[in-house]
Design a protein around this motif. Structure first.
Motif, PDB file in Angstrom:
ATOM      1  N   UNK A   1     -21.170 -37.899   1.526  1.00 51.27           N
ATOM      2  CA  UNK A   1     -21.809 -37.544   2.796  1.00 51.27           C
ATOM      3  C   UNK A   1     -20.778 -37.494   3.916  1.00 51.27           C
ATOM      4  N   UNK A   2     -21.255 -37.014   5.065  1.00 46.08           N
ATOM      5  CA  UNK A   2     -20.355 -36.806   6.206  1.00 46.08           C
ATOM      6  C   UNK A   2     -19.708 -38.117   6.651  1.00 46.08           C
ATOM      7  N   UNK A   3     -20.500 -39.206   6.655  1.00 48.86           N
ATOM      8  CA  UNK A   3     -19.960 -40.494   7.120  1.00 48.86           C
ATOM      9  C   UNK A   3     -18.828 -40.969   6.210  1.00 48.86           C
ATOM     10  N   UNK A   4     -18.977 -40.767   4.905  1.00 44.25           N
ATOM     11  CA  UNK A   4     -17.941 -41.203   3.964  1.00 44.25           C
ATOM     12  C   UNK A   4     -16.665 -40.382   4.120  1.00 44.25           C
ATOM     13  N   UNK A   5     -16.825 -39.056   4.286  1.00 43.27           N
ATOM     14  CA  UNK A   5     -15.643 -38.213   4.510  1.00 43.27           C
ATOM     15  C   UNK A   5     -14.976 -38.560   5.832  1.00 43.27           C
ATOM     16  N   UNK A   6     -15.782 -38.870   6.830  1.00 42.79           N
ATOM     17  CA  UNK A   6     -15.223 -39.232   8.134  1.00 42.79           C
ATOM     18  C   UNK A   6     -14.431 -40.532   8.043  1.00 42.79           C
ATOM     19  N   UNK A   7     -14.975 -41.520   7.313  1.00 46.09           N
ATOM     20  CA  UNK A   7     -14.257 -42.793   7.186  1.00 46.09           C
ATOM     21  C   UNK A   7     -12.966 -42.598   6.409  1.00 46.09           C
ATOM     22  N   UNK A   8     -12.969 -41.690   5.411  1.00 41.45           N
ATOM     23  CA  UNK A   8     -11.738 -41.426   4.657  1.00 41.45           C
ATOM     24  C   UNK A   8     -10.673 -40.802   5.544  1.00 41.45           C
ATOM     25  N   UNK A   9     -11.084 -39.900   6.452  1.00 40.31           N
ATOM     26  CA  UNK A   9     -10.120 -39.297   7.378  1.00 40.31           C
ATOM     27  C   UNK A   9      -9.534 -40.349   8.316  1.00 40.31           C
ATOM     28  N   UNK A  10     -10.378 -41.271   8.776  1.00 36.78           N
ATOM     29  CA  UNK A  10      -9.879 -42.347   9.640  1.00 36.78           C
ATOM     30  C   UNK A  10      -8.906 -43.238   8.882  1.00 36.78           C
ATOM     31  N   UNK A  11      -9.238 -43.539   7.627  1.00 34.14           N
ATOM     32  CA  UNK A  11      -8.341 -44.371   6.807  1.00 34.14           C
ATOM     33  C   UNK A  11      -7.004 -43.663   6.603  1.00 34.14           C
ATOM     34  N   UNK A  12      -7.054 -42.363   6.336  1.00 37.68           N
ATOM     35  CA  UNK A  12      -5.817 -41.595   6.142  1.00 37.68           C
ATOM     36  C   UNK A  12      -4.966 -41.614   7.405  1.00 37.68           C
ATOM     37  N   UNK A  13      -5.617 -41.499   8.574  1.00 37.96           N
ATOM     38  CA  UNK A  13      -4.865 -41.546   9.831  1.00 37.96           C
ATOM     39  C   UNK A  13      -4.165 -42.892   9.999  1.00 37.96           C
ATOM     40  N   UNK A  14      -4.876 -43.980   9.678  1.00 38.86           N
ATOM     41  CA  UNK A  14      -4.273 -45.314   9.796  1.00 38.86           C
ATOM     42  C   UNK A  14      -3.117 -45.483   8.808  1.00 38.86           C
ATOM     43  N   UNK A  15      -3.336 -45.043   7.578  1.00 39.53           N
ATOM     44  CA  UNK A  15      -2.279 -45.187   6.578  1.00 39.53           C
ATOM     45  C   UNK A  15      -1.057 -44.357   6.946  1.00 39.53           C
ATOM     46  N   UNK A  16      -1.282 -43.152   7.467  1.00 39.43           N
ATOM     47  CA  UNK A  16      -0.155 -42.309   7.874  1.00 39.43           C
ATOM     48  C   UNK A  16       0.667 -42.994   8.952  1.00 39.43           C
ATOM     49  N   UNK A  17      -0.010 -43.555   9.952  1.00 33.42           N
ATOM     50  CA  UNK A  17       0.708 -44.268  11.015  1.00 33.42           C
ATOM     51  C   UNK A  17       1.475 -45.459  10.460  1.00 33.42           C
ATOM     52  N   UNK A  18       0.825 -46.193   9.534  1.00 30.46           N
ATOM     53  CA  UNK A  18       1.490 -47.364   8.952  1.00 30.46           C
ATOM     54  C   UNK A  18       2.722 -46.950   8.150  1.00 30.46           C
ATOM     55  N   UNK A  19       2.616 -45.838   7.398  1.00 31.30           N
ATOM     56  CA  UNK A  19       3.744 -45.376   6.585  1.00 31.30           C
ATOM     57  C   UNK A  19       4.907 -44.949   7.470  1.00 31.30           C
ATOM     58  N   UNK A  20       4.609 -44.120   8.489  1.00 35.74           N
ATOM     59  CA  UNK A  20       5.672 -43.654   9.389  1.00 35.74           C
ATOM     60  C   UNK A  20       6.291 -44.827  10.132  1.00 35.74           C
ATOM     61  N   UNK A  21       5.453 -45.752  10.588  1.00 32.41           N
ATOM     62  CA  UNK A  21       5.974 -46.925  11.294  1.00 32.41           C
ATOM     63  C   UNK A  21       6.864 -47.757  10.380  1.00 32.41           C
ATOM     64  N   UNK A  22       6.419 -47.935   9.135  1.00 33.29           N
ATOM     65  CA  UNK A  22       7.204 -48.722   8.188  1.00 33.29           C
ATOM     66  C   UNK A  22       8.532 -48.041   7.878  1.00 33.29           C
ATOM     67  N   UNK A  23       8.499 -46.719   7.695  1.00 32.27           N
ATOM     68  CA  UNK A  23       9.741 -45.999   7.416  1.00 32.27           C
ATOM     69  C   UNK A  23      10.697 -46.071   8.601  1.00 32.27           C
ATOM     70  N   UNK A  24      10.148 -45.950   9.818  1.00 31.31           N
ATOM     71  CA  UNK A  24      10.996 -46.051  11.007  1.00 31.31           C
ATOM     72  C   UNK A  24      11.601 -47.445  11.129  1.00 31.31           C
ATOM     73  N   UNK A  25      10.755 -48.459  10.931  1.00 24.16           N
ATOM     74  CA  UNK A  25      11.270 -49.825  10.998  1.00 24.16           C
ATOM     75  C   UNK A  25      12.307 -50.089   9.911  1.00 24.16           C
ATOM     76  N   UNK A  26      12.089 -49.481   8.733  1.00 23.26           N
ATOM     77  CA  UNK A  26      13.046 -49.656   7.651  1.00 23.26           C
ATOM     78  C   UNK A  26      14.404 -49.058   8.022  1.00 23.26           C
ATOM     79  N   UNK A  27      14.378 -47.864   8.637  1.00 25.12           N
ATOM     80  CA  UNK A  27      15.639 -47.249   9.042  1.00 25.12           C
ATOM     81  C   UNK A  27      16.345 -48.090  10.100  1.00 25.12           C
ATOM     82  N   UNK A  28      15.547 -48.576  11.065  1.00 28.53           N
ATOM     83  CA  UNK A  28      16.143 -49.441  12.101  1.00 28.53           C
ATOM     84  C   UNK A  28      16.690 -50.716  11.473  1.00 28.53           C
ATOM     85  N   UNK A  29      15.902 -51.284  10.543  1.00 29.25           N
ATOM     86  CA  UNK A  29      16.330 -52.512   9.885  1.00 29.25           C
ATOM     87  C   UNK A  29      17.605 -52.302   9.081  1.00 29.25           C
TER      88      UNK A  29
END
Length: 657
Positions: free
Chosen positions: A360-388
């Motif tokens: 349903x729409x709510x489930x697809x919407x929650x998956x998109x929100x989860x993907x947005x959070x994971x993307x930010x976490x991945x990019x942040x982690x990669x950036x921190x890794x490079x700085x580290x």
């Protein structure tokens, strides 16, 4: 006697069984009113919907004296399943389900049916027929209406041919409105349950987002965080399997190219979760976790469509290439949601199921929100890794510089310490040498002066000459020992080996010391091999070692004790060697004294003082090392005594001829 047959959808502990009067129609003047009143009483008890329908089905089946009674609510498509009630006479319980399919010609309607009513009755019978033990031979059914719409079907069933009477049809018509109320309560309960389910699911989704937000802010390593994230997401959304796939682009210019092009990228599964640890799950774990995006049609669809891909049917894998990691033969239902950062896909969130599922729409919407959070976490982690990494590199260089300075400082300190120790050794050596030289020279000088005195008797002159000779010999021996030690330390000469008869040599040296030992009341006890050993060694050095060890034993042994000498041959770990042990009884050697007993001019500090140069054991150690051997000392206290057994163990290599 008839009783209920519960539907598989009902809980047995919810059914409050009651006994209803049989043949109510024969004994009551107004059976319809009486039956309606009983139905209203059941409804008024506010039972669970399943229990309420089951009791009504039992009541109707008992009153109408039929083989089975089936109540099926008519619900909208938005409900997951309908609550049905089936009652069956006791004599038919436990019979297997028939393979025969019922015929619509066997169905009669208690009212004038419409086309919609006929379809509704047929569908309800198909639902209720799944739980019947015998084939249907006769049915009297009526659809119930509430608010102008069909909301359920009442079916009276006989397992044998039967002609329904007009009175039975009229009575069924009479209870239709009461049953419609019951069906409406069931529908209302389903609406409430659906709303509660939606609220619970919304709360669960909100909890999932909160949990992922906390995870993204935690100090967990990226792979560990992604594993927890996919496990929480797949479990919350009730998927059979979840995967997180990250992309590594091999084309550096792709980020400037149009979005709908298929990139050159390698996809790798970095996190995976499965609901069941079955054999199929074990098969999933053995699949290759890396593949090329250009070889997977599912991933390509995300790039061409720019949105999530949902598949609920089996795909012909001959017409489209699918990466083996998706295992569509086991889990054919797939939803693939892209992980994006600044409009570019960096990976995929994958949820799979073994059966088709409408997201349903709510489930697809929650998956998109989860993907947005994971993307930010991945990019942040990669950036921190490079700085580290940069910080670690700079820190490593600084640490290396500090360690180099520390090593230089430590080496300088060691040099200073070595110089200090050398100065101490030099001072100690000069002090010891002064004592060892001054004492004999003093005796010699006194003897010379006494010889010059007038009128000395001849016997006193002879005594002074003996003193001069003895002290002169001591001086010569001291100088020779020092020269020998210097020569051994410089390794100027290699040992001159020759074969000797070990038993004979030891007996000769021991015999030469017997008289000297006897003056102190000492005796020698030798334990030699039965067959004499032939030792290859340097004779002069070997003699000197034995002499010094016997001399040491004679000096430090308690009077009237025994000096033991043991010799044996030993082969250990393919090393052939001769062991000689000389043991005497005397004052023990402390652990402190044992650390420097083989040093030059060092003598034990405990016990009585004995004269000597302090070079004997130092010379023994140097000679033993010259012969590639080893020397050790061990002091073992004797019980109930202040004495100890002091054992010098000499180990020499036994070379093959």
């Amino acid at each position: 006697m008839k009783k209920t047959l519960s539907s598989p959808l009902l809980r047995q502990d919810e059914v409050d069984r009651q006994q209803y009067p049989v043949k109510l129609m024969q004994h009551q003047e107004e059976p319809s009113h009486q039956l309606t009143r009983h139905i209203h009483q059941i409804i008024a008890k506010s039972l669970a919907p399943a229990t309420m329908l089951q009791e009504i089905a039992q009541l109707l089946g008992t009153v109408f004296q039929v083989d089975s009674c089936c109540l099926v609510p008519v619900t909208s498509e938005k409900f997951d399943r309908a609550i049905t009630a089936n009652w069956c006479a006791s004599e038919y319980l436990g019979l297997p389900h028939p393979d025969e399919i019922f015929s619509t010609e066997q169905v009669e309607c208690a009212c004038e049916p419409t086309i919609e009513d006929i379809s509704t009755i047929k569908n309800s019978l198909e639902t209720g027929y799944q739980h019947l033990p015998l084939p249907i031979k006769a049915v009297l059914a009526i659809p119930t209406r509430f608010g102008g719409k069909n909301n359920g079907v009442i079916s009276l069933i006989q397992f044998h041919p039967y002609d329904w009477s007009e009175s039975e049809k009229q009575l069924l018509k009479a209870v239709e409105s009461s049953c419609a109320i019951a069906f409406s309560q069931v529908a209302q309960a389903e609406v409430i349950a659906s709303q509660e389910k939606y609220i619970a699911k919304s709360a669960q989704h909100q909890s999932l987002i909160t949990q992922l937000t906390i995870l993204s802010r935690s100090n967990l390593e990226l792979n560990q965080m992604l594993q927890l994230a996919i496990a929480s997401t797949a479990e919350c959304l009730q998927a059979d399997r979840g995967m997180l796939i990250l992309l590594k682009y091999t084309d550096p210019l792709f980020r400037t190219q149009p979005k709908k092009q298929i990139p050159k990228a390698k996809a790798t599964v970095v996190a995976e979760w499965s609901r069941d640890q079955s054999q199929s799950t074990t098969q999933l774990e053995t699949l290759d976790k890396s593949f090329s995006v250009s070889e997977c049609g599912l991933c390509q669809r995300v790039f061409t469509s720019g949105k999530a891909v949902i598949i609920n049917e089996n795909i012909d894998q001959n017409s489209i290439s699918i990466a083996g990691v998706f295992a569509l033969d086991i889990l054919p239902a797939v939803v693939l949601v892209p992980l994006e950062n600044q409009g570019k896909v960096i990976g995929f969130l994958v949820l799979q199921q073994a059966v088709p599922r409408n997201w349903d729409f709510a489930e697809l919407n929650i998956m998109e929100m989860i993907c947005a959070q994971m993307s930010n976490a991945i990019i942040q982690s990669q950036t921190l890794r490079q700085v580290q990494m940069l910080v670690d590199e700079r820190t490593a260089k600084l640490q290396s510089s500090l360690e180099l300075q520390a090593k230089l400082h430590e080496r300088t300190r060691q040099y200073v310490e070595q110089l200090r120790e050398l100065n101490e050794l030099k001072d100690e050596f000069l002090s010891n040498m002064s004592d060892r030289l001054r004492y004999p020279l003093t005796n010699m000088l006194m003897s010379i002066r006494n010889l010059r005195l007038p009128g000395i008797a001849p016997e006193r002159q002879a005594k002074y000459v003996d003193i001069l000779e003895s002290e002169c010999t001591k001086e010569i021996n001291l100088i020779n020992d020092l020269l020998t030690l210097q020569k051994l330390d410089s390794h100027q000469e290699r040992p001159q080996y020759e074969n000797i008869d070990l038993n004979t040599k030891i007996q000769d040296v021991a015999t030469s010391f017997e008289q000297k030992l006897a003056l102190k009341g000492l005796s020698i006890k030798m334990n030699l091999p039965t067959e004499s050993l032939t030792l290859q060694t340097e004779v002069e050095s070997f003699n000197r070692i034995l002499q010094e060890l016997f001399t040491n034993a004679s000096k430090y042994s308690e009077r009237d004790s025994v000096v033991q000498l043991q010799v044996y041959h030993q082969v250990e770990e393919q090393i052939d060697q001769v062991i000689i042990k000389i043991t005497n009884t005397g004052l023990g050697i402390s652990d402190e004294d044992a650390t420097y007993i083989f040093d030059r001019f060092r003598r034990g500090r405990g016990g009585r003082w004995t004269p000597g140069t302090g070079l004997g054991l130092a010379l023994v150690k140097s000679l033993v090392q010259h012969l590639n051997g080893a020397i050790a000392v061990e002091s073992t206290p004797i019980e109930n005594s202040n004495l100890s057994r002091i054992c010098f163990t000499l180990t020499l290599p036994q070379f093959s001829e």
